[in-house]
Design a protein around this motif. Structure first.
Motif, PDB file in Angstrom:
ATOM      1  N   CYS A 113      41.540  42.996  22.258  1.00 46.70           N
ATOM      2  CA  CYS A 113      40.421  42.272  22.875  1.00 46.70           C
ATOM      3  C   CYS A 113      39.257  42.110  21.890  1.00 46.70           C
ATOM      4  N   PRO A 114      38.506  41.011  22.046  1.00 46.98           N
ATOM      5  CA  PRO A 114      37.298  40.864  21.224  1.00 46.98           C
ATOM      6  C   PRO A 114      36.376  42.056  21.435  1.00 46.98           C
ATOM      7  N   LYS A 115      35.599  42.368  20.427  1.00 50.99           N
ATOM      8  CA  LYS A 115      34.677  43.514  20.508  1.00 50.99           C
ATOM      9  C   LYS A 115      33.675  43.284  21.646  1.00 50.99           C
ATOM     10  N   PRO A 116      33.682  44.171  22.662  1.00 50.66           N
ATOM     11  CA  PRO A 116      32.768  43.962  23.798  1.00 50.66           C
ATOM     12  C   PRO A 116      31.312  44.291  23.453  1.00 50.66           C
ATOM     13  N   ASP A 117      30.420  43.495  24.006  1.00 53.16           N
ATOM     14  CA  ASP A 117      28.997  43.826  24.007  1.00 53.16           C
ATOM     15  C   ASP A 117      28.617  44.499  25.317  1.00 53.16           C
ATOM     16  N   ILE A 118      29.324  44.108  26.365  1.00 51.84           N
ATOM     17  CA  ILE A 118      29.155  44.702  27.692  1.00 51.84           C
ATOM     18  C   ILE A 118      30.544  45.080  28.188  1.00 51.84           C
ATOM     19  N   LEU A 119      30.670  46.295  28.707  1.00 53.20           N
ATOM     20  CA  LEU A 119      31.941  46.760  29.264  1.00 53.20           C
ATOM     21  C   LEU A 119      31.738  47.058  30.735  1.00 53.20           C
ATOM     22  N   VAL A 120      32.547  46.417  31.584  1.00 50.74           N
ATOM     23  CA  VAL A 120      32.524  46.675  33.021  1.00 50.74           C
ATOM     24  C   VAL A 120      33.729  47.542  33.368  1.00 50.74           C
ATOM     25  N   VAL A 121      33.457  48.703  33.984  1.00 50.49           N
ATOM     26  CA  VAL A 121      34.516  49.637  34.379  1.00 50.49           C
ATOM     27  C   VAL A 121      34.517  49.733  35.902  1.00 50.49           C
ATOM     28  N   PRO A 122      35.445  49.044  36.559  1.00 44.87           N
ATOM     29  CA  PRO A 122      35.483  49.056  38.019  1.00 44.87           C
ATOM     30  C   PRO A 122      36.181  50.293  38.558  1.00 44.87           C
ATOM     31  N   GLY A 123      36.221  50.375  39.884  1.00 46.33           N
ATOM     32  CA  GLY A 123      36.882  51.494  40.540  1.00 46.33           C
ATOM     33  C   GLY A 123      38.024  51.021  41.414  1.00 46.33           C
ATOM     34  N   GLY A 124      38.263  51.760  42.475  1.00 51.94           N
ATOM     35  CA  GLY A 124      39.402  51.507  43.352  1.00 51.94           C
ATOM     36  C   GLY A 124      40.320  52.711  43.338  1.00 51.94           C
ATOM     37  N   TRP A 125      41.357  52.661  44.158  1.00 55.24           N
ATOM     38  CA  TRP A 125      42.259  53.806  44.251  1.00 55.24           C
ATOM     39  C   TRP A 125      42.886  54.135  42.908  1.00 55.24           C
ATOM     40  N   GLY A 126      43.122  53.119  42.097  1.00 60.37           N
ATOM     41  CA  GLY A 126      43.758  53.344  40.805  1.00 60.37           C
ATOM     42  C   GLY A 126      42.924  54.161  39.837  1.00 60.37           C
ATOM     43  N   SER A 127      41.626  54.230  40.072  1.00 61.22           N
ATOM     44  CA  SER A 127      40.767  54.996  39.155  1.00 61.22           C
ATOM     45  C   SER A 127      41.101  56.481  39.179  1.00 61.22           C
ATOM     46  N   ASP A 136      29.688  51.173  20.479  1.00 61.22           N
ATOM     47  CA  ASP A 136      29.221  49.897  19.935  1.00 61.22           C
ATOM     48  C   ASP A 136      28.699  48.920  20.980  1.00 61.22           C
ATOM     49  N   VAL A 137      28.926  49.182  22.260  1.00 60.22           N
ATOM     50  CA  VAL A 137      28.487  48.224  23.276  1.00 60.22           C
ATOM     51  C   VAL A 137      26.983  48.339  23.532  1.00 60.22           C
ATOM     52  N   GLU A 138      26.449  47.264  24.080  1.00 56.23           N
ATOM     53  CA  GLU A 138      25.039  47.251  24.477  1.00 56.23           C
ATOM     54  C   GLU A 138      24.865  47.936  25.830  1.00 56.23           C
ATOM     55  N   ILE A 139      25.796  47.637  26.752  1.00 55.85           N
ATOM     56  CA  ILE A 139      25.724  48.199  28.106  1.00 55.85           C
ATOM     57  C   ILE A 139      27.124  48.462  28.632  1.00 55.85           C
ATOM     58  N   ILE A 140      27.266  49.587  29.320  1.00 58.70           N
ATOM     59  CA  ILE A 140      28.457  49.857  30.131  1.00 58.70           C
ATOM     60  C   ILE A 140      28.018  49.814  31.589  1.00 58.70           C
TER      61      ILE A 140
END
Length: 199
Positions: free
Chosen positions: A69-83, A102-106
């Protein structure tokens, strides 16, 4: 002359049994706030390139894997039962930890906080998650972490965490506001005809 703003890469992590709105809500927010793709390049990323089956049987083809994947500036980490399973997947948690450098925001949504905890990113922070998963989070965070049970979202600077499901959209709008200003966030909410609940 106005300075040209660089497009930020927004990587939205997906995995088996992810909660659909946990990832699709913020995905839509960043699209709506992207100024037709000029400000945000939004894409999904998974451990491998196989289709992901979200909660309810929704099938998603990830755009990228964690390896390409391209280098993220923002990373979104969702949830759900799989987490609950993926929090013990060291390939995923190691990638989150390494990417965090390296990200700006998680942005963690719902029980995505469990993955951040296992990636050892929550030490000394104020955190929240889905109201129904507070005790699960308490079991995996260090004693230095303060859990805010009633917060819809909480900002630690680099790491923003939200409560369950639709709260992820509110937090994503908050991130858009933080990066691009209130007018852009309000416009994004209006585009989606969404009633933004600010914390």
């Amino acid at each position: 002359m106005e300075q040209v703003r660089q497009t930020r890469n927004v990587a939205v992590l997906i995995f088996e049994q992810v909660e659909p709105l946990d990832f699709a809500g913020p995905f839509e927010v960043f699209i709506a706030g992207s100024n037709s793709g000029q400000d945000f390049n939004v894409f999904t990323v998974a451990e491998n390139d196989s289709p992901i089956k979200a909660s309810g049987g929704l099938s998603i083809n990830p755009a990228y894997t964690i390896a390409n994947c391209p280098k993220p500036d923002i990373l979104v980490v969702p949830g759900g039962w799989g987490s609950r399973k993926e929090m013990n997947n060291e390939t995923i948690t190691n990638w989150i930890r390494e990417t965090s450098n390296d990200v700006e925001i998680i942005l963690s949504v719902c029980t995505g906080a469990l993955l951040l905890a296992k990636a050892t990113l929550l030490d000394g922070l104020k955190v929240t998650t889905n109201r129904l998963a507070i005790n699960e989070l308490r079991d995996v965070v260090p004693t230095s972490t303060e859990i805010l049970e009633e917060a819809r979202y909480v900002d630690n600077g680099k790491i923003v965490l939200s409560a369950g499901v639709s709260a992820g959209m509110d937090a994503a709008l908050y991130v858009v506001e933080k990066l691009l200003g209130e007018d852009t966030a309000i416009e994004a909410a209006n585009i989606m005809e969404y009633d933004w609940k600010r914390d």
